[in-house]
Each structure stands twice: as structure tokens, then as C-alpha cells.
Write an enzyme that holds these catalytic residues in place. Structure first.
Site, PDB file in Angstrom:
ATOM      1  N   HIS A  24       4.283   2.334   8.659  1.00 19.85           N
ATOM      2  CA  HIS A  24       3.338   2.575   8.159  1.00 19.85           C
ATOM      3  C   HIS A  24       2.215   1.656   7.997  1.00 19.85           C
ATOM      4  O   HIS A  24       2.870   0.343   8.368  1.00 19.85           O
ATOM      5  CB  HIS A  24       3.797   2.883   6.552  1.00 19.85           C
ATOM      6  N   TYR A  25       1.153   1.731   7.593  1.00 21.74           N
ATOM      7  CA  TYR A  25       0.294   0.680   7.335  1.00 21.74           C
ATOM      8  C   TYR A  25       0.039   0.699   5.747  1.00 21.74           C
ATOM      9  O   TYR A  25       0.242   1.832   5.202  1.00 21.74           O
ATOM     10  CB  TYR A  25      -1.166   0.579   7.995  1.00 21.74           C
ATOM     11  N   THR A  26      -0.160  -0.524   5.088  1.00 20.29           N
ATOM     12  CA  THR A  26       0.023  -0.668   3.507  1.00 20.29           C
ATOM     13  C   THR A  26      -1.247  -0.020   3.038  1.00 20.29           C
ATOM     14  O   THR A  26      -1.275   0.783   1.800  1.00 20.29           O
ATOM     15  CB  THR A  26      -0.152  -2.107   2.999  1.00 20.29           C
ATOM     16  N   GLU A  89       6.642  -1.104   6.129  1.00 19.11           N
ATOM     17  CA  GLU A  89       5.074  -1.139   5.692  1.00 19.11           C
ATOM     18  C   GLU A  89       4.508  -2.478   6.598  1.00 19.11           C
ATOM     19  O   GLU A  89       5.025  -3.475   6.366  1.00 19.11           O
ATOM     20  CB  GLU A  89       4.890  -1.403   4.151  1.00 19.11           C
ATOM     21  N   HIS A 131       4.025   7.439  10.148  1.00 17.48           N
ATOM     22  CA  HIS A 131       3.925   8.270   8.896  1.00 17.48           C
ATOM     23  C   HIS A 131       3.089   9.424   9.199  1.00 17.48           C
ATOM     24  O   HIS A 131       3.266  10.673   8.653  1.00 17.48           O
ATOM     25  CB  HIS A 131       3.359   7.348   7.609  1.00 17.48           C
ATOM     26  N   ASP A 141      -1.558   6.855   8.652  1.00 24.18           N
ATOM     27  CA  ASP A 141      -1.101   5.842   9.169  1.00 24.18           C
ATOM     28  C   ASP A 141       0.174   5.838  10.010  1.00 24.18           C
ATOM     29  O   ASP A 141       0.608   6.756   9.862  1.00 24.18           O
ATOM     30  CB  ASP A 141      -0.806   4.902   7.786  1.00 24.18           C
TER      31      ASP A 141
HETATM   32 ZN   LIG Z   1       2.378   5.572   4.923  1.00 30.52          ZN
END
Ligand SMILES: [Zn+2]
Length: 240
Positions: A24-26, A89, A131, A141
Site C-alpha cells: 500500500h501507500y499511506t 504500508e 492494494h 495504491d
Molecule cells: Zn491501501
């Protein structure tokens, strides 16, 4: 590498060992804000790890527990993606707050972390996903700037660069054997998608998710020749 302990209360029990990795990215203005939210009991979200832009790695949830990062998701028949995966993340403001390149130190830390995770669990390359792959209708993301190619070069995940493929693009409203083949290829790889029907919004979002990960020359959901060639090559690699 020893991660920095930052325990989150947001987890529960797994019913089986993880065999997927979801990146993911935050998507928040700062890493500090993201870390605080992932540890806030009221937020009811978490991940196993958070990787800062400077390469620091925080451990939030033990790998043997089920963290809450994927939400309503699907991959290859699995609807409990949280239960089947380890979630990482990666700090980046994301498309809402100023999407930017992932720094080298951060990607080096992500690679070292995945090295360690895969020493402990059996996670096939074809199940190292974003994600957006497991929730293409809701999520974009870690996005098109995430260096999946560099990750694959380091030994994690799939990457292909097939020869140029001609052929007309498939797009919204199209129908016929080409669309049917596109649907069955995406679903065969793992995406949650109806296997019949014309080129609709759901298919466009899934094509865009595939492009963000495997064919980032475009990520508009139009299945051009190159996107389709990469999809077929990825399927062959996943089956090998
Ligand atoms: Zn995500």
C-alpha cells in the site's frame, strides 16, 4: 534489519498462514500521521509494517496475526485477503496529497523487509500484489510510480517486457471474443471480475489496476496491444 516496535491494537487471529503480500501507500500528508492512525483503536485499520521514506521500518502487528489493511478485497477466489496476507504500508502522500516518487532508501528497505518476510512464509511471486490489484474498484495504491520492476529485479514479484504487440485497443462499450479473452485472462490471474459481458466500468477499473502494476506506460483502463501482451506474458509466467 530490526524494525522499530510500534504496536497497533488493530488485529485479530488468523485461521491459516499468510501466502500473499499486499503493498500500500499511506495516502496521508505525513508518515507520522499515518503511523498514528494505524495505531488508533478508533480507526480500526492497521498493517504489519510501515516503511518511512528514509527507510525506517516500523512493526505494528505480528505477522502471525491478521492485520486490517485490505478491506473488502478479492484475489484468486480469496475474499478474506487480510486473513491470507501480510500488509505493508509504504509512506507516500498519494494521489490526494501530492503523489511523488518513492525514494531509493525507502525501496531498499521495502526489499530488505520482503526478503525477511519471505524467509518466514511461503509467498509466491504471483501473490505479491498492490492494494489496487485486490480492490480495483476502490483503490489505486501503491500507484503507477511504485517501482514494481525494481522489486522484481530484486527477486520479488512478477515483471515482463514482451515484444511490441500490435492490435486495436479494447475500451468501454466493446464486446466480442477479444473482450471475453481479456476478462478470462484477468480473472485467471486472480482479479475479481465477471468472466462474461461487454467492456464495462468494472473491466476498465481492473485493466487500470493491471496497468498500474504491470504496464505503467498507460493506466487509463484502455486495453491496448501492449497491455494485452503483458497480461498474456504475466499469465504464462504465473503458470510456469
Ligand atoms: Zn491501501
Amino acid at each position: 534489519m530490526t524494525p522499530i516496535a510500534a504496536p497497533s491494537p488493530n488485529f485479530n487471529a488468523r485461521v491459516r498462514p499468510p501466502d500473499m503480500l499486499v503493498l500500500h501507500y499511506t495516502g496521508m500528508p505525513t508518515g507520522e500521521a499515518a503511523l498514528a492512525r494505524l495505531c488508533d483503536p478508533a480507526a480500526k485499520v492497521s498493517a504489519h509494517y510501515l516503511v518511512e521514506e528514509d527507510g525506517r521500518v516500523f512493526a505494528l502487528v505480528p505477522e502471525a496475526r491478521r492485520a486490517w489493511h485490505a478491506g473488502v478485497s478479492f484475489w484468486g477466489g480469496e475474499t478474506d485477503v487480510n486473513g491470507a496476507s501480510i500488509g505493508v504500508e509504504i509512506v507516500n502522500p498519494g494521489h490526494d496529497w501530492g503523489y511523488r516518487d518513492f525514494p531509493h532508501a525507502q525501496i531498499a528497505a521495502v526489499i530488505a523487509l520482503i526478503d525477511d518476510i519471505r524467509d518466514r512464509w511461503t509467498i509466491p511471486d504471483a501473490r505479491i500484489l498492490g492494494h489496487s490489484d485486490v480492490a480495483p474498484a476502490r483503490k489505486i495504491d501503491p500507484g503507477e510510480r511504485f517501482p514494481w520492476k525494481a522489486l522484481a529485479k530484486a527477486g520479488h514479484g512478477l515483471w515482463v517486457e514482451p515484444p511490441p504487440a500490435p492490435g486495436p485497443p479494447l475500451t468501454l462499450g466493446d464486446d466480442g471474443p477479444g473482450v471475453a479473452l481479456l476478462r478470462s485472462a484477468l480473472a485467471g490471474f486472480g482479479y475479481g471480475l465477471a468472466t462474461a459481458g461487454p467492456f464495462d466500468d468494472a473491466l476498465a477499473l481492473t485493466v487500470a489496476a493491471f496497468q498500474r502494476h504491470f504496464a505503467p506506460h498507460r493506466f487509463d483502463g484502455v486495453a491496448d496491444g501492449e497491455t494485452r501482451a503483458r497480461l498474456m506474458a504475466i499469465l504464462r509466467l504465473a503458470a510456469a
